[in-house]
Design a protein around this motif. Sequence first.
Motif, short mmCIF file in Angstrom:
data_model
loop_
_atom_site.label_atom_id
_atom_site.label_comp_id
_atom_site.label_asym_id
_atom_site.label_seq_id
_atom_site.Cartn_x
_atom_site.Cartn_y
_atom_site.Cartn_z
N GLU A 1 47.84 -14.80 19.85
CA GLU A 1 47.52 -13.37 19.88
C GLU A 1 46.84 -12.93 18.60
O GLU A 1 45.85 -12.19 18.63
N ALA A 2 47.35 -13.41 17.46
CA ALA A 2 46.73 -13.06 16.17
C ALA A 2 45.32 -13.62 16.08
O ALA A 2 44.40 -12.93 15.61
N GLN B 1 57.08 -18.95 21.73
CA GLN B 1 56.88 -17.58 21.26
C GLN B 1 56.10 -17.58 19.95
O GLN B 1 55.22 -16.74 19.75
N HIS B 2 56.39 -18.54 19.08
CA HIS B 2 55.65 -18.65 17.83
C HIS B 2 54.18 -18.97 18.11
O HIS B 2 53.28 -18.34 17.53
N CYS B 3 53.94 -19.93 19.00
CA CYS B 3 52.56 -20.28 19.36
C CYS B 3 51.85 -19.09 20.00
O CYS B 3 50.67 -18.84 19.71
N ARG B 4 52.56 -18.39 20.85
CA ARG B 4 51.97 -17.22 21.51
C ARG B 4 51.57 -16.16 20.49
O ARG B 4 50.49 -15.58 20.57
N SER B 5 52.43 -15.92 19.52
CA SER B 5 52.10 -14.92 18.51
C SER B 5 50.90 -15.37 17.67
O SER B 5 50.06 -14.56 17.29
N GLN B 6 50.80 -16.67 17.39
CA GLN B 6 49.64 -17.18 16.66
C GLN B 6 48.37 -17.03 17.49
O GLN B 6 47.32 -16.67 16.96
N GLN C 1 61.45 -20.67 21.57
CA GLN C 1 61.11 -20.11 20.26
C GLN C 1 59.76 -20.65 19.78
O GLN C 1 58.94 -19.91 19.24
N THR D 1 43.32 -14.28 18.57
CA THR D 1 42.49 -13.54 19.51
C THR D 1 42.07 -12.20 18.93
O THR D 1 40.90 -11.81 19.02
N ARG D 2 43.03 -11.50 18.30
CA ARG D 2 42.69 -10.22 17.66
C ARG D 2 41.68 -10.43 16.54
O ARG D 2 40.72 -9.67 16.41
#
Length: 137
Positions: free
Chosen positions: A46-47, A39-44, A36, A49-50
Amino acid sequence: FDELRMWPLVCFELSISVDQEERILHQAYKTAKKRQDLQHCRSQIEAATRMASRLKEAVLLQSHNVAVRTERTYLEIMTPRQSVLFHKWSAKNRERCRETVGNQKTTQRTRSPVDMDYDSKTAENLTLIEVCRKLEA
């Protein structure tokens, strides 16, 4: 497949003690928690990077707009004939201008504070003179 019924059967078939079962479940919980967190770090990431990509696009667009505005300003001052001559000269000397400006930036970074004692107008004039001399060469 019923997980709640399957787990006791697995423990019985493998002769897993209650202590071992607790340790396995504790390790499974820690792994799930890490997943979890990942996944939280990955979403951060990704955000971020965008956001960096969009920021890059915005900076490039703004830079282009400034360049167009600056060129338009100079072209409004010049006559049409001077504008044509300027475009020809600019295209012909583009690489030399880049090299000269690049050398000026490098020189300014390597100067000591003692060398920068003179006033800024003198520095600007010397820089402009140096640029003109290099472009004439």
